[in-house]
Write a protein that holds these residues in place. Sequence first.
Motif, PDB file in Angstrom:
ATOM      1  N   ALA A  90       0.803  -1.226   0.000  1.00 34.40           N
ATOM      2  CA  ALA A  90       0.000   0.000   0.000  1.00 34.40           C
ATOM      3  C   ALA A  90       0.838   1.279   0.000  1.00 34.40           C
ATOM      4  O   ALA A  90       0.390   2.318  -0.442  1.00 34.40           O
ATOM      5  CB  ALA A  90      -0.932   0.015   1.205  1.00 34.40           C
ATOM      6  N   LEU A  94       3.607   6.285  -2.543  1.00 42.08           N
ATOM      7  CA  LEU A  94       3.695   7.538  -1.800  1.00 42.08           C
ATOM      8  C   LEU A  94       4.856   8.380  -2.318  1.00 42.08           C
ATOM      9  O   LEU A  94       6.000   7.935  -2.286  1.00 42.08           O
ATOM     10  CB  LEU A  94       3.961   7.258  -0.321  1.00 42.08           C
ATOM     11  CG  LEU A  94       2.799   7.133   0.664  1.00 42.08           C
ATOM     12  CD1 LEU A  94       3.358   7.063   2.075  1.00 42.08           C
ATOM     13  CD2 LEU A  94       1.851   8.303   0.538  1.00 42.08           C
ATOM     14  N   LEU A 122      -0.307   9.918  -4.230  1.00 47.01           N
ATOM     15  CA  LEU A 122      -0.422  10.064  -2.780  1.00 47.01           C
ATOM     16  C   LEU A 122       0.869  10.679  -2.260  1.00 47.01           C
ATOM     17  O   LEU A 122       1.944  10.403  -2.784  1.00 47.01           O
ATOM     18  CB  LEU A 122      -0.651   8.694  -2.131  1.00 47.01           C
ATOM     19  CG  LEU A 122      -1.954   7.999  -2.529  1.00 47.01           C
ATOM     20  CD1 LEU A 122      -1.974   6.575  -2.003  1.00 47.01           C
ATOM     21  CD2 LEU A 122      -3.160   8.780  -2.016  1.00 47.01           C
ATOM     22  N   PHE A 123       0.759  11.491  -1.204  1.00 44.91           N
ATOM     23  CA  PHE A 123       1.932  12.248  -0.760  1.00 44.91           C
ATOM     24  C   PHE A 123       2.295  11.998   0.690  1.00 44.91           C
ATOM     25  O   PHE A 123       1.418  11.847   1.543  1.00 44.91           O
ATOM     26  CB  PHE A 123       1.681  13.748  -0.953  1.00 44.91           C
ATOM     27  CG  PHE A 123       1.474  14.108  -2.385  1.00 44.91           C
ATOM     28  CD1 PHE A 123       2.558  14.225  -3.233  1.00 44.91           C
ATOM     29  CD2 PHE A 123       0.194  14.273  -2.893  1.00 44.91           C
ATOM     30  CE1 PHE A 123       2.374  14.517  -4.561  1.00 44.91           C
ATOM     31  CE2 PHE A 123      -0.001  14.569  -4.227  1.00 44.91           C
ATOM     32  CZ  PHE A 123       1.091  14.690  -5.064  1.00 44.91           C
ATOM     33  N   ASP A 124       3.597  11.958   0.922  1.00 48.35           N
ATOM     34  CA  ASP A 124       4.117  11.945   2.284  1.00 48.35           C
ATOM     35  C   ASP A 124       4.852  13.270   2.456  1.00 48.35           C
ATOM     36  O   ASP A 124       5.994  13.420   2.036  1.00 48.35           O
ATOM     37  CB  ASP A 124       5.063  10.755   2.452  1.00 48.35           C
ATOM     38  CG  ASP A 124       5.605  10.644   3.862  1.00 48.35           C
ATOM     39  OD1 ASP A 124       5.253  11.491   4.708  1.00 48.35           O
ATOM     40  OD2 ASP A 124       6.386   9.714   4.104  1.00 48.35           O
ATOM     41  N   VAL A 125       4.165  14.255   3.046  1.00 49.97           N
ATOM     42  CA  VAL A 125       4.718  15.602   3.145  1.00 49.97           C
ATOM     43  C   VAL A 125       5.508  15.733   4.442  1.00 49.97           C
ATOM     44  O   VAL A 125       5.025  15.361   5.513  1.00 49.97           O
ATOM     45  CB  VAL A 125       3.594  16.656   3.093  1.00 49.97           C
ATOM     46  CG1 VAL A 125       4.165  18.057   3.271  1.00 49.97           C
ATOM     47  CG2 VAL A 125       2.833  16.556   1.777  1.00 49.97           C
TER      48      VAL A 125
ATOM     49  N   PRO B 218      -5.727   4.206   0.770  1.00 48.93           N
ATOM     50  CA  PRO B 218      -4.668   5.100   0.289  1.00 48.93           C
ATOM     51  C   PRO B 218      -4.560   6.297   1.237  1.00 48.93           C
ATOM     52  O   PRO B 218      -5.569   6.772   1.762  1.00 48.93           O
ATOM     53  CB  PRO B 218      -5.159   5.546  -1.093  1.00 48.93           C
ATOM     54  CG  PRO B 218      -6.575   5.102  -1.219  1.00 48.93           C
ATOM     55  CD  PRO B 218      -6.854   4.084  -0.174  1.00 48.93           C
ATOM     56  N   MET B 219      -3.338   6.765   1.497  1.00 50.10           N
ATOM     57  CA  MET B 219      -3.126   7.813   2.502  1.00 50.10           C
ATOM     58  C   MET B 219      -2.190   8.893   2.010  1.00 50.10           C
ATOM     59  O   MET B 219      -1.262   8.614   1.258  1.00 50.10           O
ATOM     60  CB  MET B 219      -2.434   7.201   3.725  1.00 50.10           C
ATOM     61  CG  MET B 219      -3.301   6.382   4.615  1.00 50.10           C
ATOM     62  SD  MET B 219      -2.372   6.001   6.121  1.00 50.10           S
ATOM     63  CE  MET B 219      -1.272   4.739   5.510  1.00 50.10           C
ATOM     64  N   HIS B 220      -2.428  10.110   2.474  1.00 46.30           N
ATOM     65  CA  HIS B 220      -1.437  11.183   2.407  1.00 46.30           C
ATOM     66  C   HIS B 220      -1.006  11.519   3.831  1.00 46.30           C
ATOM     67  O   HIS B 220      -1.855  11.558   4.724  1.00 46.30           O
ATOM     68  CB  HIS B 220      -2.040  12.480   1.859  1.00 46.30           C
ATOM     69  CG  HIS B 220      -2.653  12.388   0.505  1.00 46.30           C
ATOM     70  ND1 HIS B 220      -1.925  12.430  -0.642  1.00 46.30           N
ATOM     71  CD2 HIS B 220      -3.947  12.292   0.120  1.00 46.30           C
ATOM     72  CE1 HIS B 220      -2.739  12.371  -1.688  1.00 46.30           C
ATOM     73  NE2 HIS B 220      -3.968  12.274  -1.253  1.00 46.30           N
ATOM     74  N   TYR B 221       0.264  11.824   4.021  1.00 46.38           N
ATOM     75  CA  TYR B 221       0.713  12.416   5.291  1.00 46.38           C
ATOM     76  C   TYR B 221       0.868  13.922   5.102  1.00 46.38           C
ATOM     77  O   TYR B 221       1.555  14.356   4.178  1.00 46.38           O
ATOM     78  CB  TYR B 221       2.050  11.814   5.724  1.00 46.38           C
ATOM     79  CG  TYR B 221       1.951  10.366   6.124  1.00 46.38           C
ATOM     80  CD1 TYR B 221       1.436  10.013   7.369  1.00 46.38           C
ATOM     81  CD2 TYR B 221       2.362   9.357   5.262  1.00 46.38           C
ATOM     82  CE1 TYR B 221       1.345   8.677   7.741  1.00 46.38           C
ATOM     83  CE2 TYR B 221       2.276   8.024   5.634  1.00 46.38           C
ATOM     84  CZ  TYR B 221       1.757   7.687   6.871  1.00 46.38           C
ATOM     85  OH  TYR B 221       1.673   6.373   7.242  1.00 46.38           O
ATOM     86  N   LEU B 222       0.238  14.697   5.995  1.00 49.75           N
ATOM     87  CA  LEU B 222       0.220  16.154   5.824  1.00 49.75           C
ATOM     88  C   LEU B 222       0.313  16.808   7.211  1.00 49.75           C
ATOM     89  O   LEU B 222      -0.702  17.054   7.862  1.00 49.75           O
ATOM     90  CB  LEU B 222      -1.092  16.534   5.122  1.00 49.75           C
ATOM     91  CG  LEU B 222      -1.187  17.875   4.430  1.00 49.75           C
ATOM     92  CD1 LEU B 222      -0.049  18.100   3.451  1.00 49.75           C
ATOM     93  CD2 LEU B 222      -2.521  17.996   3.705  1.00 49.75           C
TER      94      LEU B 222
END
Lengths: 296, 296
Positions: A90, A94, A122-125, B218-222
Amino acid sequence: MSLLNPQLAAFAAVLDEGSFDAAAQRLSLTPSAVSQRIKALEDRLGQVLILRRSPCEATPAGKRLLRSVQQLRLLEAETLQAFHVDADDAGAALASLAVNADSLATWFLAALADLHEQHQLLFDVRVEDQDHSTDLLRDGSVLGAITAIAQPVQGCVVKKLGVMRYLPIASPAFVKRHFPRGVDAASLAKAPMLVFNRKDELQWRFIHSVTRARLAPPMHYLPSSTAFVEGAALGLGWAMAPESMLEKPFAEGTLQSIAPKRWLDVPLYWQHWAIRSETLSWVTAALLQAARQGLR
Amino acid sequence: MSLLNPQLAAFAAVLDEGSFDAAAQRLSLTPSAVSQRIKALEDRLGQVLILRRSPCEATPAGKRLLRSVQQLRLLEAETLQAFHVDADDAGAALASLAVNADSLATWFLAALADLHEQHQLLFDVRVEDQDHSTDLLRDGSVLGAITAIAQPVQGCVVKKLGVMRYLPIASPAFVKRHFPRGVDAASLAKAPMLVFNRKDELQWRFIHSVTRARLAPPMHYLPSSTAFVEGAALGLGWAMAPESMLEKPFAEGTLQSIAPKRWLDVPLYWQHWAIRSETLSWVTAALLQAARQGLR
C-alpha cells in the motif's frame, strides 16, 4: 505483486511505518517474519540497517540503502502502473516531499490537489525549514524538496521556483505602542519579536537591514505559519510573514506593515533526485505552475 | 545580574541558542570562555553534558541538569522581577510550553496573548502530539504541556482542560465521489485518507468505530493543522479535524461531515511542574480560561 525482493520490501515497510508490528500488518506477515527478513538483509550486507527503537530509525548504512530503495519503489510503481498492475504494497506509490512551512501554508497545496486529481498520486509531506530540507534529500527520506539552497545536492537537479516575499508585520495597536516613530535600533531593541524556531533567521535579517547595532529584543518562539500570523494579529510581537498570507488581515485591518518600504525576498528552489520518472516529471510540472501563481 | 552561577548560565545559554557562538553572543563572552565554563561544569559533575553538534544537544545527564536549571531560572526571573531588577540574560524569562498542533491552531493563542498583555511573559512554544509532549516535560525541555495523558509525569501536576471534538470531514465533491451511500468498510477502504503524521491515530480510531475490518486505505501524510483542513477542502482526502476549525468551511460549503452522527472526543490536560511559581499560576489560570471557551 512487487518488483522488490521481500527483504527490501520489509526493510522499507519498517521505516515507513515506524515499527515491525505495523510493517507486518501492512505486508500481511507476522512481526517475526518481518524481523527475520531484516536480519537476513543485514547479514547479507554486513551492516546494521535499522535501530530498533520506537519509532524504528535507519542507521547511516540503512539511510544509504533507503535512498536506493525509494528510487526503486518509485520506478516499480510506475512500471506496474504501465501494465495496469497494482503494487500490493500500500505504501509503494507515496511521493515523499519536503516543504518549508510557509510554502505549505500558501501555494504548495494547490499543486498537490492537482496531482492527486489528475494522477491519483499520494503524498508523504515532511515540513522542514527551507535551509534544512536538503538533509532529507541527502539521506534519501524524500524524493524532492522545496528549499532555499540553489546548490544541488549530489545526485539531484535544481529548478528555480520563484521568490517568496516577506513583509515585517504587527497589529495596529502594537505599532502604535512600540513603533510610534517608525522602526529603528531603539524601538527594535525593545519590541517583542516572533521567531518561528531556532533556525529562523528572517527577523534577524530584517533587523540587520535596519541597523548594525547588536540587539537582544524580547522574543517568542512560535513554530506554526498560521499561528505566527495570528500571534502577530493578537499583539504577541512583530514578525516577518509571507505577503500572500497578509491580504486578508491587511484588508481587515488586523495587521499592518511596520516598515512599508522594507521587505525580504527569499528565492525558493525545487531540488529532486536526477532519475527518469514519470511521477517526478508530473510533480515538477505542477510545482512550477503553482509557484508561478503563488510566488514572485 | 543573574542568580545562576556562570557555568550554569553558559550551559543553559548553549542549549537555548543551539551553539557556543550564539551563547557567547548572548552572554557577551567569547566562545572560548563559554567553552571553558561548560568544560569546568562537566569536570565538576564528572559527566559530559552537551553533545557538540549543530545544533548542540543535551546528553541524558545534561537533560537532568537542564530540568533543574530551568526551574532555577524561572524562580530567578520572578525573584528579580519582585525586586524590579532585570535579569541580564535575555532568555531568562522565556516560558517554554509544549502544545499539540490542533490546540495551537484553535484555542491556545488567545491564552498566550492574554498572558503577554497582562504580565509581559515571553513564550517558547514547542509543537508536539498530545500523546508525546510528556516526553518534553520529563526531560525538562518544557515547563508545562497540553497533553492527552491524564497520568501525571513524576514531579508534575495535571489539570483537565476539556474535550476537543473531532469531526470526520471531506469536500462535498469528495463525498459525492467516494461516499455516495455513506461511510462503510467498502468505501473507507478505497477513499484517500489524510493522516497528520505517523503518530496520528485519529483517522484509524474513526475507521475502527465504523468497522472491525482491517483496512489499508490510500493515505497522504500532511503534518500541519491548517493544511490538513485545506487539503480536505481541496479534495486530497477525508480527515478528522477539530470542530472549531470547521465553522467557516461548513458555512461556506467547502467541507462537510462524511458521517454527521459520528465524532471522536479527545480529552486534553495541562501538565506542569509542581513548583511554586507565580508565572506558572498565571499560565495555568489563562489556559483554563481559554480552554473553557475553546473546548467542550
